[in-house]
Write a protein that holds these residues in place. Structure first.
Motif, PDB file in Angstrom:
ATOM      1  N   UNK A  39       6.138  13.981  -4.869  1.00  0.00           N
ATOM      2  CA  UNK A  39       6.508  13.337  -3.609  1.00  0.00           C
ATOM      3  C   UNK A  39       7.976  12.966  -3.531  1.00  0.00           C
ATOM      4  N   UNK A  40       8.778  13.505  -4.457  1.00  0.00           N
ATOM      5  CA  UNK A  40      10.214  13.170  -4.455  1.00  0.00           C
ATOM      6  C   UNK A  40      10.896  13.690  -3.197  1.00  0.00           C
ATOM      7  N   UNK A  41      10.742  14.991  -2.940  1.00  0.00           N
ATOM      8  CA  UNK A  41      11.419  15.582  -1.782  1.00  0.00           C
ATOM      9  C   UNK A  41      10.899  14.995  -0.490  1.00  0.00           C
ATOM     10  N   UNK A  42       9.604  14.770  -0.406  1.00  0.00           N
ATOM     11  CA  UNK A  42       9.034  14.195   0.822  1.00  0.00           C
ATOM     12  C   UNK A  42       9.646  12.816   1.080  1.00  0.00           C
ATOM     13  N   UNK A  43       9.768  12.013   0.019  1.00  0.00           N
ATOM     14  CA  UNK A  43      10.366  10.685   0.188  1.00  0.00           C
ATOM     15  C   UNK A  43      11.805  10.807   0.676  1.00  0.00           C
ATOM     16  N   UNK A  44      12.559  11.733   0.069  1.00  0.00           N
ATOM     17  CA  UNK A  44      13.955  11.893   0.480  1.00  0.00           C
ATOM     18  C   UNK A  44      14.049  12.375   1.920  1.00  0.00           C
ATOM     19  N   UNK A  45      13.129  13.263   2.311  1.00  0.00           N
ATOM     20  CA  UNK A  45      13.133  13.761   3.692  1.00  0.00           C
ATOM     21  C   UNK A  45      12.810  12.648   4.674  1.00  0.00           C
ATOM     22  N   UNK A  46      12.008  11.704   4.245  1.00  0.00           N
ATOM     23  CA  UNK A  46      11.705  10.593   5.150  1.00  0.00           C
ATOM     24  C   UNK A  46      12.904   9.646   5.242  1.00  0.00           C
ATOM     25  N   UNK A  47      13.618   9.479   4.131  1.00  0.00           N
ATOM     26  CA  UNK A  47      14.790   8.600   4.165  1.00  0.00           C
ATOM     27  C   UNK A  47      15.869   9.187   5.077  1.00  0.00           C
ATOM     28  N   UNK A  48      16.030  10.526   5.046  1.00  0.00           N
ATOM     29  CA  UNK A  48      17.065  11.144   5.877  1.00  0.00           C
ATOM     30  C   UNK A  48      16.593  11.355   7.310  1.00  0.00           C
ATOM     31  N   UNK A  49      15.326  11.047   7.576  1.00  0.00           N
ATOM     32  CA  UNK A  49      14.837  11.169   8.944  1.00  0.00           C
ATOM     33  C   UNK A  49      14.385  12.562   9.316  1.00  0.00           C
ATOM     34  N   UNK A  50      14.291  13.479   8.343  1.00  0.00           N
ATOM     35  CA  UNK A  50      13.831  14.828   8.682  1.00  0.00           C
ATOM     36  C   UNK A  50      12.335  14.823   8.969  1.00  0.00           C
ATOM     37  N   UNK A  51      11.594  14.063   8.162  1.00  0.00           N
ATOM     38  CA  UNK A  51      10.151  13.939   8.374  1.00  0.00           C
ATOM     39  C   UNK A  51       9.868  12.496   8.777  1.00  0.00           C
ATOM     40  N   UNK A  52       9.108  12.290   9.843  1.00  0.00           N
ATOM     41  CA  UNK A  52       8.741  10.919  10.175  1.00  0.00           C
ATOM     42  C   UNK A  52       7.618  10.444   9.252  1.00  0.00           C
ATOM     43  N   UNK A  53       7.691   9.217   8.738  1.00  0.00           N
ATOM     44  CA  UNK A  53       6.604   8.728   7.885  1.00  0.00           C
ATOM     45  C   UNK A  53       5.372   8.385   8.721  1.00  0.00           C
ATOM     46  N   UNK A  54       4.191   8.465   8.105  1.00  0.00           N
ATOM     47  CA  UNK A  54       2.977   8.042   8.797  1.00  0.00           C
ATOM     48  C   UNK A  54       2.962   6.526   8.931  1.00  0.00           C
ATOM     49  N   UNK A  55       3.467   5.879   7.881  1.00  0.00           N
ATOM     50  CA  UNK A  55       3.532   4.422   7.876  1.00  0.00           C
ATOM     51  C   UNK A  55       4.785   4.020   7.125  1.00  0.00           C
ATOM     52  N   UNK A  56       5.209   2.792   7.349  1.00  0.00           N
ATOM     53  CA  UNK A  56       6.329   2.270   6.577  1.00  0.00           C
ATOM     54  C   UNK A  56       7.640   2.352   7.322  1.00  0.00           C
ATOM     55  N   UNK A  57       8.687   1.890   6.681  1.00  0.00           N
ATOM     56  CA  UNK A  57       9.970   1.728   7.346  1.00  0.00           C
ATOM     57  C   UNK A  57      11.095   2.198   6.439  1.00  0.00           C
ATOM     58  N   UNK A  58      12.097   2.811   7.046  1.00  0.00           N
ATOM     59  CA  UNK A  58      13.294   3.204   6.315  1.00  0.00           C
ATOM     60  C   UNK A  58      14.478   2.530   6.985  1.00  0.00           C
ATOM     61  N   UNK A  59      15.247   1.796   6.201  1.00  0.00           N
ATOM     62  CA  UNK A  59      16.428   1.140   6.748  1.00  0.00           C
ATOM     63  C   UNK A  59      17.649   1.706   6.030  1.00  0.00           C
ATOM     64  N   UNK A  60      18.644   2.137   6.819  1.00  0.00           N
ATOM     65  CA  UNK A  60      19.888   2.629   6.236  1.00  0.00           C
ATOM     66  C   UNK A  60      21.011   1.805   6.828  1.00  0.00           C
ATOM     67  N   UNK A  61      21.764   1.110   5.988  1.00  0.00           N
ATOM     68  CA  UNK A  61      22.749   0.166   6.492  1.00  0.00           C
ATOM     69  C   UNK A  61      21.995  -0.866   7.304  1.00  0.00           C
ATOM     70  N   UNK A  62      22.417  -1.070   8.553  1.00  0.00           N
ATOM     71  CA  UNK A  62      21.703  -2.057   9.364  1.00  0.00           C
ATOM     72  C   UNK A  62      20.801  -1.372  10.387  1.00  0.00           C
ATOM     73  N   UNK A  63      20.569  -0.060  10.199  1.00  0.00           N
ATOM     74  CA  UNK A  63      19.771   0.671  11.188  1.00  0.00           C
ATOM     75  C   UNK A  63      18.402   1.044  10.661  1.00  0.00           C
ATOM     76  N   UNK A  64      17.444   1.048  11.570  1.00  0.00           N
ATOM     77  CA  UNK A  64      16.122   1.542  11.261  1.00  0.00           C
ATOM     78  C   UNK A  64      16.092   3.038  11.590  1.00  0.00           C
TER      79      UNK A  64
END
Lengths: 317, 247
Positions: A39-64
């Motif tokens: 699940x490494x690549x999937x997690x990274x893809x969710x952090x970069x916004x390529x894949x939307x997560x089913x649940x949970x939140x990604x915050x980068x700087x002060x942005x969601x």
């Protein structure tokens, strides 16, 4: 800089990422470890916004990432797995294109492209078509693209994959140097890389975080950690082992070789140096001629193997 | 303002890619050769003794049927095959910038090819006194037709990694758009179906709308027809891309 909370992603019947949370601050280099398909690549893809997560939140700087993807992405430089590039462009065209999408035009673009070309040693191939490049150059071209806007956050999916040992060394040095000012996440299979570059490492297995700590902390979880090796000039190995085993601090001793006698001792309490002191006192009492006495630091690959399951067992369960 | 800059950047790179690949050159040359062949040899342009370009425009939907999907088939499938989709969609741009930019780039290549048929216009003007307004309307209709086919191809190429599948599916869809209003099909349908049904099916045909524009009347209804198919297909492309990412 990066905050991930309770990320979850399912692909059909397969739960790829199962409730991952962690955060990375500026000045940190986070190593992302795990077996293939963890699940490494999937997690990274969710952090970069390529894949939307089913649940949970990604915050980068002060942005969601879900609510304000464009300003969030501006902060990120991303090297996807396998370093994809447009093969019909030259290296320069590709970098110019990426720079313009990053909002760099004119002189700013020219400077940014020149800077990353120098950092990634691409000056000699700038006018070559990406298609004709060797794997190492192609990889560095895509890496260069992620650095164009001097991002505060770098997400690198296997940045040293396919590089030769010299190139690997260059890239590691680059990551370590940039890690002083940026928040970096990179995934890898190579455990020595984690020790060389990371300030912290996370091991994930089947979508879950199974370990999170500095490389030293992780190494101490190794079954070998703290084990003493005692090498003498002469004597009977079996005899030495018996006496070492009798020490209250020891938890079993075993003979490695007869002559010269080499014996390993397992400590009862892993994190304490008491065993080494006891062994050297014993050596002085018994008049042993010590040639070598050292404690194992523990090895990451042992830790990795002991906490992640190989593919084969996964399929069986 | 920023949106247009991103769209422009993407369109520019796509045009460079189309000419480098070299799909654009092949398309333009084959299009011109075939257009010339059908207009002069098959339709007997000179023997008709008419000062108009109907012998060219009548072939356009059929020529485009095979050539336009060939230009558009790589639009998204190539992006997915190379993995660059991940790069493109994690840039600080909205997905529709990329969709519109890529679409406009391919449309530009088709437009260049269509523009290069200008010797036909010069020829009819030299031989006779054509109504240049009608000719202009015909060209305008040709552009809309190409845009419609391209939008369909954009959608099919987002659906698959394979350019061949994308090509075949878009040819079939475009063929349906032609046949729904092609006189032989309408006649066949008219023998048993109610007139309102025939009309309904025919209203989905590019032929009906292209024919009416070709007469020199640019009706809002025809314009809305072509533009709505284009917008619908590009919007659906964005939905498909989003669904693909969501897994």
């Amino acid at each position: 800089m990066i905050g991930v909370s309770n990320l979850r992603k399912q692909f059909g019947p397969k739960l790829a990422v199962d409730g991952i949370s962690f955060s990375v601050e500026k000045g940190e280099v986070l190593g992302f470890l795990g077996p293939n398909g963890a699940g490494k690549s999937t997690t990274m893809r969710m952090i970069t916004g390529f894949i939307p997560p089913d649940e949970g939140e990604v915050r980068v700087g002060s942005y969601n990432m879900l609510e304000q993807p464009i300003p969030a992405r501006r902060l990120i430089g991303y090297l996807p797995e396998n370093a994809p590039c447009y093969t019909d462009l030259t290296v320069l065209e590709f970098l110019n294109f990426s720079a313009e999408l990053r909002g760099l035009y004119g002189e700013a673009r020219r400077k940014a492209v020149a800077r990353v070309a120098e950092m990634c040693f691409l000056e000699n191939v700038l006018h070559q078509s990406v298609e004709t490049l060797s794997k190492g150059y192609k990889h560095r071209t895509c890496f260069a693209q992620s650095l164009l806007h001097d991002p505060e956050v770098l997400i690198l999916d296997e940045p040293t994959d396919g590089l030769d040992p010299n190139q690997k060394h260059e890239v590691r040095t680059l990551i370590r140097r940039m890690g002083e000012k940026k928040a970096i996440i990179f995934s890898t299979h190579i455990l020595e890389e984690v020790e060389a570059v990371c300030t912290r490492a996370i091991i994930i297995d089947r979508g879950k975080i199974v370990a999170n700590g500095t490389p030293d902390e992780l190494k101490r979880r190794s079954p070998l950690a703290g084990r003493l090796t005692v090498k003498l000039a002469e004597g009977s190995a079996a005899d030495v082992a018996k006496k070492l085993d009798a020490l209250p601090e020891a938890d079993g001793a075993s003979v490695v070789s007869e002559s010269p006698p080499v014996v390993t001792v397992q400590p009862r309490e892993r994190d304490k140096p008491a065993l080494a002191a006891a062994v050297s006192q014993l050596a002085a009492r018994e008049n042993w001629k010590l040639l070598d006495l050292h404690a194992e630091e523990g090895r990451l690959d042992d830790v990795f193997r002991s906490i992640t399951l190989p593919d084969t067992t996964k399929n069986r369960s | 303002m920023n949106s247009w800059r991103s769209i422009w950047t993407i369109a520019k790179r796509e045009v460079v890619g189309l000419f480098a690949s070299p799909i654009a050159y092949v398309f333009i040359i084959i299009f011109l050769l075939l257009a010339g062949f059908f207009t002069f040899m098959v339709s007997n342009f000179f023997l008709r003794n008419e000062a108009n370009l109907s012998s060219f425009f009548v072939w356009l939907p059929w020529l485009y049927l095979f050539l336009v999907p060939a230009v558009g088939m790589r639009m998204w499938s190539e992006e997915r095959r190379l993995g660059t989709l991940e790069l493109l969609l994690t840039m600080p741009i909205a997905p529709w910038h990329a969709i519109v930019g890529k679409f406009l780039a391919s449309w530009l290549v088709v437009t260049i090819a269509l523009f290069l048929t200008f010797p036909l216009v010069l020829t009819v003007n030299w031989l006779g006194n054509p109504d240049n307004g009608v000719i202009l309307a015909g060209y305008f209709g040709g552009l809309l037709l190409a845009g419609t086919y391209l939008a369909v191809t954009a959608l099919t190429s987002a659906l698959t990694r394979s350019q061949v599948v994308s090509f075949i599916v878009s040819v079939v869809v475009c063929l349906f758009l032609i046949l729904a209003g092609w006189p032989p099909v309408i006649d066949l349908l008219g023998r048993w179906a109610a007139p309102w049904l025939v009309e309904f099916v025919a209203s989905f045909s590019v032929m009906t709308h292209f024919a009416s524009i070709q007469k020199g009347v640019v009706d809002t209804r025809d314009l809305v027809f072509f533009l709505s198919i284009i917008v619908f297909c590009l919007f659906t492309t964005s939905v498909v891309l989003r669904m693909r990412r969501a897994g």
